[in-house]
Design a protein around this motif. Structure first.
Motif, PDB file in Angstrom:
ATOM      1  N   ALA A 115       0.861  -1.328   0.038  1.00  0.00           N
ATOM      2  CA  ALA A 115       0.275   0.060  -0.025  1.00  0.00           C
ATOM      3  C   ALA A 115       0.987   1.185   0.062  1.00  0.00           C
ATOM      4  O   ALA A 115       2.005   1.173   0.390  1.00  0.00           O
ATOM      5  N   GLY A 116       0.305   2.308  -0.516  1.00  0.00           N
ATOM      6  CA  GLY A 116       1.154   3.536  -0.242  1.00  0.00           C
ATOM      7  C   GLY A 116       1.741   3.865  -1.574  1.00  0.00           C
ATOM      8  O   GLY A 116       2.499   4.963  -1.704  1.00  0.00           O
ATOM      9  N   PHE A 117       1.861   3.013  -2.810  1.00  0.00           N
ATOM     10  CA  PHE A 117       2.601   3.314  -3.867  1.00  0.00           C
ATOM     11  C   PHE A 117       1.669   4.193  -4.826  1.00  0.00           C
ATOM     12  O   PHE A 117       0.492   4.225  -4.900  1.00  0.00           O
ATOM     13  N   ALA A 118       2.288   4.952  -5.684  1.00  0.00           N
ATOM     14  CA  ALA A 118       1.535   5.739  -6.694  1.00  0.00           C
ATOM     15  C   ALA A 118       0.610   4.965  -7.744  1.00  0.00           C
ATOM     16  O   ALA A 118       1.112   4.132  -8.334  1.00  0.00           O
ATOM     17  N   PRO A 119      -0.718   5.421  -7.833  1.00  0.00           N
ATOM     18  CA  PRO A 119      -1.529   4.792  -8.786  1.00  0.00           C
ATOM     19  C   PRO A 119      -0.705   4.812 -10.063  1.00  0.00           C
ATOM     20  O   PRO A 119      -0.222   5.586 -10.730  1.00  0.00           O
ATOM     21  N   ASP A 269      -5.552   1.436  -6.567  1.00  0.00           N
ATOM     22  CA  ASP A 269      -4.945   1.043  -7.719  1.00  0.00           C
ATOM     23  C   ASP A 269      -3.539   0.516  -7.331  1.00  0.00           C
ATOM     24  O   ASP A 269      -2.747   1.475  -7.414  1.00  0.00           O
ATOM     25  N   VAL A 270      -3.371  -0.612  -7.056  1.00  0.00           N
ATOM     26  CA  VAL A 270      -2.253  -1.060  -6.474  1.00  0.00           C
ATOM     27  C   VAL A 270      -1.479  -2.238  -7.499  1.00  0.00           C
ATOM     28  O   VAL A 270      -2.176  -3.315  -7.520  1.00  0.00           O
ATOM     29  N   ALA A 271      -0.591  -2.089  -8.411  1.00  0.00           N
ATOM     30  CA  ALA A 271       0.178  -3.050  -9.202  1.00  0.00           C
ATOM     31  C   ALA A 271       1.362  -3.449  -8.676  1.00  0.00           C
ATOM     32  O   ALA A 271       2.082  -2.396  -8.501  1.00  0.00           O
TER      33      ALA A 271
END
Length: 307
Positions: A115-119, A269-271
């Motif tokens: 979590a916390g990563f740029a979309p 949106d987490v990939a």
């Protein structure tokens, strides 16, 4: 190795314990209830009674072990509005483990999250989350502290788990989505539903934790990711088909009412990639993917609660 496991009777822990034992390790599991203790004994593990708040218990168990895998987290408290309190308790437990294991070169493996990563960014093991202003900032700080244990003589590693660790018996995000769709009469997604979640089967995740304890180098970041990103709309469509209900977009401003506590997670949106993890530990997921697992039908056998 003699490995102390917190959360040993939980969703991933109950898969990890037999995996460790089958690989020849001795397992000592933390149990806070009679039911958990009985389940661990039945699985072939030794039992230490206590909770993550019992720091002296944690220190003694870690000191008597060849390594520690820390899966426990107060999820019930976190989802009822006490996330900060749960995260602070987790940090105290982690610091206690670090003090005991310092200078021993023993493994310490922490379960963390993606979590916390740029979309729109495909997060890799080399990336660090952007946590400023995020409620997960304290968990990110805890993960960073664990990685820093490497400089103190601990073979530490952090496993960032997919938000969906799926499988038969799951009572997490997927089961909650099914329960909401059943209660509302529609299988919903937010906006266009194109946002993605990485996913991993619990059995594949359990094996990754075992491999981390066995051979992850000190300071390793590992991704428990079998699928880089499954769209929420695709998930909703499978749920709708199995429940025979319409599949419907929910406007972002109505998401909190429709999905309750899940709305804050469902819109992310987490990939994420696990390429580096697979190369480092020779880990290859072999279990069914998320949509295939949903199609097996076990999520729809009986009504689940929405928490």
């Amino acid at each position: 190795m003699r490995i102390f496991v917190t959360g040993a009777s939980g969703w991933i822990g109950s898969a990890l314990v037999p995996d460790l034992i089958e690989a020849g390790h001795q397992v000592v599991g933390l149990a806070r209830s009679d039911a958990s203790a009985a389940a661990l004994t039945s699985a072939g593990a030794d039992v230490v009674r206590g909770t993550v708040d019992d720091l002296d218990v944690l220190r003694a168990a870690a000191d008597a072990s060849d390594g520690v895998i820390h899966l426990a987290f107060k999820h019930d408290l976190a989802f009822s509005g006490g996330f900060q309190e749960a995260a602070e308790a987790d940090r105290r437990a982690v610091d206690a483990f670090g003090d005991v294991l310092a200078g021993t070169d023993r493994p310490f493996v922490l379960a963390s999250g993606l979590a916390g990563f740029a979309p729109g960014q495909l997060a890799t093991e080399r990336d660090m989350p952007v946590t400023e202003g995020s409620p997960v900032v304290i968990r990110a700080a805890t993960a960073a502290a664990v990685l820093a244990f490497a400089s103190r003589g601990v073979r530490s590693s952090v496993v960032r788990l997919s938000p969906t660790c799926h499988g038969d018996g799951d009572k997490g995000f997927m089961a909650t989505l099914v329960a909401i769709a059943r209660a509302k009469g529609v299988s919903g997604y937010i906006g266009d539903g194109a946002n993605r979640w990485p996913a991993v089967h619990r059995l594949d995740a359990a094996r990754l934790f075992r491999l981390a304890a066995e051979k992850a180098p000190a300071g390793s970041v590992l991704h428990g990711v079998a699928e880089e990103g499954v769209t929420i709309r695709d998930i909703a469509e499978v749920i709708g088909r199995h429940l025979d209900v319409p599949v419907t977009s929910v406007a972002p401003e109505a998401a909190a009412e429709h999905f309750t506590w899940l709305s804050g997670f469902l819109g992310l949106d987490v990939a994420a990639s696990s390429t580096l993890t697979r190369e480092l530990l020779d880990w290859e997921p072999v279990q069914p993917g998320l949509l295939a697992d949903l199609d097996k039908g076990h999520y729809f056998h009986s009504p689940a609660t929405t928490g």
